[in-house]
Design an enzyme around this catalytic site. Structure first.
Site, PDB file in Angstrom:
ATOM      1  N   GLY A  30       0.732  -1.094  -0.005  1.00 14.60           N
ATOM      2  CA  GLY A  30      -0.137  -0.197  -0.103  1.00 14.60           C
ATOM      3  C   GLY A  30       0.956   1.188   0.046  1.00 14.60           C
TER       4      GLY A  30
ATOM      5  CG  LEU B 105       1.948   3.431   6.266  1.00  9.61           C
ATOM      6  CD1 LEU B 105       3.152   4.644   6.400  1.00  9.61           C
ATOM      7  CD2 LEU B 105       1.013   3.360   7.234  1.00  9.61           C
TER       8      LEU B 105
ATOM      9  CG  ASP C 188      -7.744 -12.424   2.652  1.00  9.13           C
ATOM     10  OD1 ASP C 188      -8.000 -11.587   3.403  1.00  9.13           O
ATOM     11  OD2 ASP C 188      -8.389 -12.271   1.593  1.00  9.13           O
TER      12      ASP C 188
ATOM     13  CE1 TYR D 230     -10.589   3.195   6.027  1.00 13.93           C
ATOM     14  CE2 TYR D 230     -11.077   5.373   6.910  1.00 13.93           C
ATOM     15  CZ  TYR D 230      -9.952   4.465   6.692  1.00 13.93           C
ATOM     16  OH  TYR D 230      -8.673   4.626   6.765  1.00 13.93           O
TER      17      TYR D 230
ATOM     18  CE  LYS E 294      -8.255   1.751   9.999  1.00 10.66           C
ATOM     19  NZ  LYS E 294      -7.186   0.810   9.494  1.00 10.66           N
TER      20      LYS E 294
HETATM   21  N1  LIG Z   1      -5.239   6.912   2.827  1.00 10.10           N
HETATM   22  C1  LIG Z   1      -5.483   7.747   3.733  1.00 10.10           C
HETATM   23  O1  LIG Z   1      -5.623   8.923   3.565  1.00 10.10           O
HETATM   24  C2  LIG Z   1      -5.495   7.272   5.362  1.00 10.10           C
HETATM   25  C3  LIG Z   1      -5.866   8.105   6.308  1.00 10.10           C
HETATM   26  C4  LIG Z   1      -5.992   7.527   7.661  1.00 10.10           C
HETATM   27  C5  LIG Z   1      -5.495   6.340   7.951  1.00 10.10           C
HETATM   28  N2  LIG Z   1      -5.003   5.624   6.900  1.00 10.10           N
HETATM   29  C6  LIG Z   1      -4.811   4.187   7.191  1.00 10.10           C
HETATM   30  O2  LIG Z   1      -3.350   4.117   6.995  1.00 10.10           O
HETATM   31  C7  LIG Z   1      -3.326   2.459   6.449  1.00 10.10           C
HETATM   32  C8  LIG Z   1      -2.562   2.573   5.356  1.00 10.10           C
HETATM   33  O3  LIG Z   1      -3.331   3.179   4.231  1.00 10.10           O
HETATM   34  P1  LIG Z   1      -2.837   2.972   2.893  1.00 10.10           P
HETATM   35  O4  LIG Z   1      -3.371   4.419   2.137  1.00 10.10           O
HETATM   36  O5  LIG Z   1      -1.421   3.058   2.714  1.00 10.10           O
HETATM   37  O6  LIG Z   1      -3.571   2.011   1.991  1.00 10.10           O
HETATM   38  P2  LIG Z   1      -3.656   1.494   0.806  1.00 10.10           P
HETATM   39  O7  LIG Z   1      -2.864   2.453  -0.072  1.00 10.10           O
HETATM   40  O8  LIG Z   1      -5.085   1.402   0.199  1.00 10.10           O
HETATM   41  O9  LIG Z   1      -3.046   0.111   0.727  1.00 10.10           O
HETATM   42  C9  LIG Z   1      -3.932  -1.147   1.480  1.00 10.10           C
HETATM   43  C10 LIG Z   1      -3.017  -2.227   1.838  1.00 10.10           C
HETATM   44  O10 LIG Z   1      -3.839  -3.215   2.498  1.00 10.10           O
HETATM   45  C11 LIG Z   1      -3.652  -4.431   1.878  1.00 10.10           C
HETATM   46  N3  LIG Z   1      -4.842  -5.310   2.204  1.00 10.10           N
HETATM   47  C12 LIG Z   1      -6.243  -4.855   1.659  1.00 10.10           C
HETATM   48  N4  LIG Z   1      -7.035  -5.722   1.911  1.00 10.10           N
HETATM   49  C13 LIG Z   1      -6.381  -6.703   2.607  1.00 10.10           C
HETATM   50  C14 LIG Z   1      -6.468  -8.000   2.861  1.00 10.10           C
HETATM   51  N5  LIG Z   1      -7.821  -8.627   2.820  1.00 10.10           N
HETATM   52  N6  LIG Z   1      -5.586  -8.924   3.664  1.00 10.10           N
HETATM   53  C15 LIG Z   1      -4.483  -8.260   3.415  1.00 10.10           C
HETATM   54  N7  LIG Z   1      -3.794  -7.154   3.096  1.00 10.10           N
HETATM   55  C16 LIG Z   1      -4.900  -6.675   2.631  1.00 10.10           C
HETATM   56  C17 LIG Z   1      -3.277  -4.082   0.412  1.00 10.10           C
HETATM   57  O11 LIG Z   1      -2.628  -5.270   0.040  1.00 10.10           O
HETATM   58  P3  LIG Z   1      -2.707  -5.613  -1.832  1.00 10.10           P
HETATM   59  O12 LIG Z   1      -2.123  -4.250  -2.519  1.00 10.10           O
HETATM   60  O13 LIG Z   1      -1.745  -6.598  -1.683  1.00 10.10           O
HETATM   61  O14 LIG Z   1      -4.165  -6.320  -2.022  1.00 10.10           O
HETATM   62  C18 LIG Z   1      -2.427  -3.010   0.329  1.00 10.10           C
HETATM   63  O15 LIG Z   1      -1.093  -3.512   0.683  1.00 10.10           O
HETATM   64  C19 LIG Z   1      -4.561   1.900   6.540  1.00 10.10           C
HETATM   65  O16 LIG Z   1      -4.756   1.363   7.833  1.00 10.10           O
HETATM   66  C20 LIG Z   1      -5.769   3.140   6.545  1.00 10.10           C
HETATM   67  O17 LIG Z   1      -6.806   2.752   7.151  1.00 10.10           O
HETATM   68  C21 LIG Z   1      -5.165   5.783   5.708  1.00 10.10           C
END
Ligand SMILES: NC(=O)c1ccc[n+]([C@@H]2O[C@H](COP(=O)([O-])OP(=O)(O)OC[C@H]3O[C@@H](n4cnc5c(N)ncnc54)[C@H](OP(=O)(O)O)[C@@H]3O)[C@@H](O)[C@H]2O)c1
Length: 280
Positions: A10, A12, A34, A123, A127
């Site tokens: 992802g 992060l 998963d 969402y 969380k």
């Molecule tokens: N984006 C934001 O603005 C934001 C804001 C606040 C907090 N956060 C939190 O920060 C964290 C990182 O967010 P991000 O934006 O980096 O996320 P992201 O780019 O959407 O990436 C999601 C990651 O989760 C993995 N994933 C999804 N479903 C899965 C499953 N069933 N089993 C195992 N892995 C799974 C994906 O793996 P694959 O790619 O291999 O499928 C990917 O590595 C999350 O906890 C999110 O809630 C994000």
């Protein structure tokens, strides 16, 4: 230290893999494990026997969650619980990444970690429920809440705005939601420090300062020298499935207590743009 990283593919996760140089990081994508499947999670943890598990995996499509509640809770809540159970079983410490969307956005000053959760979107609910379950399963875990994440290697607001601005003379951007943009690289660095500091409990981790999406869009467009005019608008002009908090600035007090200071968001935007240009 050995670190098992779920969500390594992802936005992060990729920053964490790149920044985490001094420890042994074992990355897991959803294809590797998963998190909805307890057996797969357990196998991953059993094989890697990590000191820390970092859980950056989530279903992060906020509007998608609103339309598929079952999937949101399966990944974000049950998945997180599965990881916490495995951490307890194999005696690993857990750092879980959470969100400003656990709050309702009605405050007008920064949210403290002690403030009541009151998520308005599916969402945020998935969380918030994960936070509660993780704290029950593993009371010594660390929950790092962040907000408005951006970075290279993934979809994010700045990338969308810059792509749109390249072909449009005007852009209307909402000016009635306030938060703290957070650069994935800065968040990754802070998370590494939190693990090294043996952090416990809820910690708020965002870049310093706050702005609206309109302010952020203007900063980006000015910084790259585009002539696109950014016009302020309101959330009601852009109806979306999931409600967003009007105000979700997170207080840095808990992070300060660990001696960690995040750079300001404008500074972070500048470094993001340099990285984006270098990456082509
Ligand atoms: N984006 C934001 O603005 C934001 C804001 C606040 C907090 N956060 C939190 O920060 C964290 C990182 O967010 P991000 O934006 O980096 O996320 P992201 O780019 O959407 O990436 C999601 C990651 O989760 C993995 N994933 C999804 N479903 C899965 C499953 N069933 N089993 C195992 N892995 C799974 C994906 O793996 P694959 O790619 O291999 O499928 C990917 O590595 C999350 O906890 C999110 O809630 C994000």
């Amino acid at each position: 230290m050995r670190i098992a990283l779920f969500g390594a593919t992802g936005l992060l996760g990729r920053a964490l893999v790149r920044e985490w140089q001094d420890d042994d990081v074992i990355p897991f994508s959803s294809a590797d494990a998963d998190i909805r499947e307890p057996v797969q999670v357990e196998r991953a943890v059993q094989h890697s026997r990590p000191n820390w598990i970092v859980l950056a995996a989530a279903y992060t499509d906020v509007d998608g969650c609103e339309m598929d509640r079952e999937l949101a809770f399966a990944v974000n809540t049950q998945g997180a619980s599965n990881v916490a159970e495995a951490a307890r079983k194999f005696q690993s410490q857990l750092l879980f990444v959470s969100t400003d969307y656990v709050f309702d956005g009605t405050k007008t000053e920064p949210y403290e970690t002690s403030d009541q959760r009151n998520p308005k979107s599916v969402y945020g609910q998935s969380k918030a429920e994960a936070e509660i379950r993780i704290s029950e399963i593993l009371p010594n875990s660390c929950i790092a809440r962040t907000s408005w994440l951006f970075g290279n290697n993934g979809k994010c607001f700045p990338d969308t705005i810059l792509k749109l601005a390249a072909s449009r003379p005007f852009l209307d951007v909402v000016n009635d939601q306030r938060g703290s943009p957070t650069y994935s690289v800065d968040l990754a660095r802070a998370m590494i420090q939190l693990c090294h500091n043996n952090a416990r409990g809820i910690v708020h981790v965002t870049n310093r300062g706050d702005c609206t999406w309109y302010d952020l869009a203007k900063e980006l467009i000015n910084a790259v020298g585009l002539s696109t005019i950014v016009r302020p608008t309101t959330t009601d002009k852009f109806p979306r499935p999931a409600p967003r908090p009007k105000y979700s600035v997170l207080s840095s007090k808990t992070l300060d207590a660990y001696g960690i200071t995040m750079p300001g968001w404008r500074d972070a935007v500048g470094r993001y743009l340099i990285e984006r240009k270098t990456a082509g």
